[in-house]
Design a protein around this motif. Sequence first.
Motif, mmCIF file in Angstrom:
data_model
loop_
_atom_site.group_PDB
_atom_site.id
_atom_site.type_symbol
_atom_site.label_atom_id
_atom_site.label_comp_id
_atom_site.label_asym_id
_atom_site.label_seq_id
_atom_site.Cartn_x
_atom_site.Cartn_y
_atom_site.Cartn_z
ATOM 1 N N LYS A 58 0.846 -1.210 0.000
ATOM 2 C CA LYS A 58 0.000 0.000 0.000
ATOM 3 C C LYS A 58 0.874 1.250 0.000
ATOM 4 N N PHE A 59 1.946 1.249 0.791
ATOM 5 C CA PHE A 59 2.891 2.367 0.813
ATOM 6 C C PHE A 59 3.477 2.574 -0.583
ATOM 7 N N TYR A 60 3.875 1.492 -1.234
ATOM 8 C CA TYR A 60 4.441 1.563 -2.584
ATOM 9 C C TYR A 60 3.424 2.112 -3.585
ATOM 10 N N LEU A 61 2.215 1.597 -3.549
ATOM 11 C CA LEU A 61 1.195 2.049 -4.497
ATOM 12 C C LEU A 61 0.860 3.521 -4.281
ATOM 13 N N LYS A 62 0.813 3.946 -3.031
ATOM 14 C CA LYS A 62 0.561 5.365 -2.753
ATOM 15 C C LYS A 62 1.703 6.231 -3.262
ATOM 16 N N SER A 63 2.928 5.714 -3.207
ATOM 17 C CA SER A 63 4.065 6.471 -3.729
ATOM 18 C C SER A 63 3.982 6.615 -5.249
ATOM 19 N N LEU A 64 3.235 5.714 -5.890
ATOM 20 C CA LEU A 64 2.999 5.809 -7.336
ATOM 21 C C LEU A 64 1.822 6.716 -7.658
ATOM 22 N N GLY A 65 1.168 7.225 -6.624
ATOM 23 C CA GLY A 65 0.028 8.115 -6.811
ATOM 24 C C GLY A 65 -1.303 7.404 -6.911
ATOM 25 N N LEU A 66 -1.325 6.125 -6.553
ATOM 26 C CA LEU A 66 -2.566 5.354 -6.622
ATOM 27 C C LEU A 66 -3.266 5.368 -5.277
ATOM 28 N N GLN A 67 -4.563 5.538 -5.297
ATOM 29 C CA GLN A 67 -5.386 5.520 -4.090
ATOM 30 C C GLN A 67 -6.439 4.422 -4.238
ATOM 31 N N PRO A 68 -6.668 3.659 -3.180
ATOM 32 C CA PRO A 68 -7.658 2.581 -3.276
ATOM 33 C C PRO A 68 -9.085 3.120 -3.202
ATOM 34 N N THR A 69 -9.972 2.427 -3.880
ATOM 35 C CA THR A 69 -11.395 2.733 -3.754
ATOM 36 C C THR A 69 -11.933 1.938 -2.564
ATOM 37 N N GLU A 70 -13.109 2.280 -2.118
ATOM 38 C CA GLU A 70 -13.735 1.532 -1.026
ATOM 39 C C GLU A 70 -13.963 0.075 -1.437
ATOM 40 N N ILE A 71 -14.307 -0.151 -2.681
ATOM 41 C CA ILE A 71 -14.536 -1.519 -3.163
ATOM 42 C C ILE A 71 -13.243 -2.325 -3.091
ATOM 43 N N GLU A 72 -12.128 -1.719 -3.510
ATOM 44 C CA GLU A 72 -10.840 -2.418 -3.456
ATOM 45 C C GLU A 72 -10.432 -2.727 -2.019
ATOM 46 N N LEU A 73 -10.650 -1.775 -1.131
ATOM 47 C CA LEU A 73 -10.331 -2.013 0.282
ATOM 48 C C LEU A 73 -11.194 -3.128 0.862
ATOM 49 N N GLU A 74 -12.457 -3.158 0.491
ATOM 50 C CA GLU A 74 -13.353 -4.216 0.971
ATOM 51 C C GLU A 74 -12.907 -5.573 0.433
ATOM 52 N N GLU A 75 -12.477 -5.636 -0.825
ATOM 53 C CA GLU A 75 -12.007 -6.897 -1.394
ATOM 54 C C GLU A 75 -10.754 -7.384 -0.670
ATOM 55 N N ILE A 76 -9.883 -6.464 -0.293
ATOM 56 C CA ILE A 76 -8.687 -6.836 0.467
ATOM 57 C C ILE A 76 -9.089 -7.342 1.854
ATOM 58 N N ARG A 77 -10.080 -6.705 2.455
ATOM 59 C CA ARG A 77 -10.582 -7.175 3.761
ATOM 60 C C ARG A 77 -11.134 -8.598 3.649
ATOM 61 N N LEU A 78 -11.789 -8.882 2.529
ATOM 62 C CA LEU A 78 -12.327 -10.235 2.325
ATOM 63 C C LEU A 78 -11.204 -11.260 2.220
ATOM 64 N N VAL A 79 -10.121 -10.905 1.543
ATOM 65 C CA VAL A 79 -8.979 -11.822 1.458
ATOM 66 C C VAL A 79 -8.415 -12.053 2.867
ATOM 67 N N ARG A 80 -8.281 -10.984 3.629
ATOM 68 C CA ARG A 80 -7.761 -11.101 4.992
ATOM 69 C C ARG A 80 -8.682 -11.962 5.852
ATOM 70 N N SER A 81 -9.967 -11.899 5.606
ATOM 71 C CA SER A 81 -10.918 -12.677 6.409
ATOM 72 C C SER A 81 -10.742 -14.174 6.219
ATOM 73 N N LEU A 82 -9.998 -14.589 5.207
ATOM 74 C CA LEU A 82 -9.725 -16.012 5.020
ATOM 75 C C LEU A 82 -8.949 -16.587 6.188
ATOM 76 N N TYR A 83 -8.269 -15.743 6.945
ATOM 77 C CA TYR A 83 -7.571 -16.223 8.145
ATOM 78 C C TYR A 83 -8.562 -16.692 9.204
ATOM 79 N N ASN A 84 -9.806 -16.255 9.114
ATOM 80 C CA ASN A 84 -10.824 -16.680 10.074
ATOM 81 C C ASN A 84 -11.487 -17.983 9.673
ATOM 82 N N GLU A 85 -11.167 -18.458 8.468
ATOM 83 C CA GLU A 85 -11.740 -19.710 7.971
ATOM 84 C C GLU A 85 -10.913 -20.882 8.460
ATOM 85 N N PRO A 86 -11.536 -22.019 8.678
ATOM 86 C CA PRO A 86 -10.753 -23.196 9.120
ATOM 87 C C PRO A 86 -9.867 -23.731 8.009
#
Length: 86
Positions: A58-86
């Motif tokens: 995220k630090f790297y992408l921001k240094s390139l001038g890219l900002q995440p949309t809410e949809i992209e952030l939510e999709e990343i949260r969904l990937v992270r939520s896989l840690y809660n799966e057995p």
Amino acid sequence: MQQKRHDRYKYDIKHFIVFCEEQHLHASYDSLKLYLHYSLTVQHIKLSTFERRLAGVKFYLKSLGLQPTEIELEEIRLVRSLYNEP
């Protein structure tokens, strides 16, 4: 300050760039989502490594001038939520 952060995340950024090159992707938040999913499902990284990779890329992408949309952030949260799966 920026240089310290870059040095702290340089390996995470390097691995993300290599992943993008291998997969023929441009650096973007969609690529980050795929990279994190790959890291989790194929490399079986720990949650702390996941969080560090996320912060570094995220630090790297921001240094390139890219900002995440809410949809992209939510999709990343969904990937992270896989840690809660057995």
